[in-house]
Scaffold this motif. Sequence first.
Motif, PDB file in Angstrom:
ATOM      1  N   THR A   1       4.886  -6.609  11.354  1.00 27.07           N
ATOM      2  CA  THR A   1       6.331  -6.524  11.567  1.00 27.07           C
ATOM      3  C   THR A   1       6.707  -7.074  12.937  1.00 27.07           C
ATOM      4  O   THR A   1       7.734  -7.741  13.098  1.00 27.07           O
TER       5      THR A   1
ATOM      6  N   ASP B   1       9.519  -8.375   4.798  1.00 27.37           N
ATOM      7  CA  ASP B   1       8.581  -7.407   5.362  1.00 27.37           C
ATOM      8  C   ASP B   1       8.242  -6.396   4.278  1.00 27.37           C
ATOM      9  O   ASP B   1       9.094  -5.614   3.879  1.00 27.37           O
ATOM     10  N   GLU B   2       7.017  -6.443   3.787  1.00 29.44           N
ATOM     11  CA  GLU B   2       6.554  -5.538   2.724  1.00 29.44           C
ATOM     12  C   GLU B   2       7.537  -5.522   1.561  1.00 29.44           C
ATOM     13  O   GLU B   2       8.066  -4.450   1.216  1.00 29.44           O
TER      14      GLU B   2
HETATM   15 MG   LIG Z   1       5.269  -3.307   9.304  1.00 35.51          MG
END
Ligand SMILES: [Mg+2]
Length: 329
Positions: free
Chosen positions: A47, A161-162
């Motif tokens: 991140t 992100d994910e």
């Molecule tokens: Mg992360």
Amino acid sequence: MTADGLAISAKGLTKHYGKLVAVDHVDLAVPRGTIFGLLGPNGAGKTTIIKMLTGLSDITDGTATVAGFDVARDPMHVKQRVGWVAAEVILDDDLSGWENLWLQAKLQHLTEWKERALQLLAYFELTDRRKDKVGTYSTGMRKKMEIALALLHQPEVIFMDEPTIGLDANVRRMLWELITGVNRQFGVTVLLTSHYIEEADFLCDHVAIIDHGKFVAVGTPSELKARVRADYVELETSEAVTPAKLEAIAGVTSVRQQGSTWVLRVSSAEEVLPRLFHTLATDGIRRINVEKPSLESVFIDITGKKIDQAGPDVQDYRKFYASVRRARQ
Ligand SMILES: [Mg+2]
Ligand SMILES: Nc1ncnc2c1ncn2[C@@H]1O[C@H](COP(=O)(O)OP(=O)(O)OP(=O)(O)O)[C@@H](O)[C@H]1O
């Protein structure tokens, strides 16, 4: 885009949080129109890399260029050319799909957006539901809507992100198809982060495996898998087994213990398994799992641990809640 055909490039990208080195001299080269994955455990720095590349977090050291602009010198130009699909839901449930798009256009001061919005709704098969409140959408439809919002301003690069964290297997599959489709249909470069091995393998043209802020391997999924000339066997037994007993089995090239699980690196699972069963016949094999060359075994090969079980964050989390519990007692 830069003259070198890269949508994202970074040299020596580094982030310090106080004494912690969250990202440690990372080099990135993401060709335009491709899907690039950052794969690694909790707290690896995924991140943080996205935050630096999108101008959300200052770069401690190194340089990064995204969509042709230097992130530190020209963050506004970068922000106009990138989209972000966050793991957290960014939709307003009380507004309709169309109103969410309208709001996004307002927030970004877009003037010419309606045609694009209609095109996105059609692409994601949400045209019929555009006037319904987003709160009534299914999980899959919400995901589509989130991606549509990120694509509204016609970004060259989107960061995810994910993207599939917490989704069930069906929705995850659907999202994989969507991400690939968006990449092909809109020619948009995608940089995503994931803990999921199969996800990175399925989706990504290139993968960087990251651990403790460093890239430990970069390549296409098949290049990375070809590097591992071994299978891994994970094993749990009901009786205590010594490493020496496992190491003595022909074909077992290394033995590690991770919690209650033994992780054996073996030349070939097909050859070693019969010997293993024979040797451990009396030790009560409780669980056995064979990992053929995968991005997981690449990670194990390099770092000596599994992606899912690794990572300091879980421990930090446990420590944090242990201290909260103690404080309350
Ligand atoms: Mg992360
Ligand atoms: N704002 C912050 N201040 C201090 N430390 C931070 C901050 N943000 C992240 N970190 C630390 O930097 C490291 C990398 O964090 P990051 O969030 O980038 O990891 P990640 O790979 O995205 O992990 P996850 O898979 O859990 O999302 C971690 O040790 C984290 O605790």
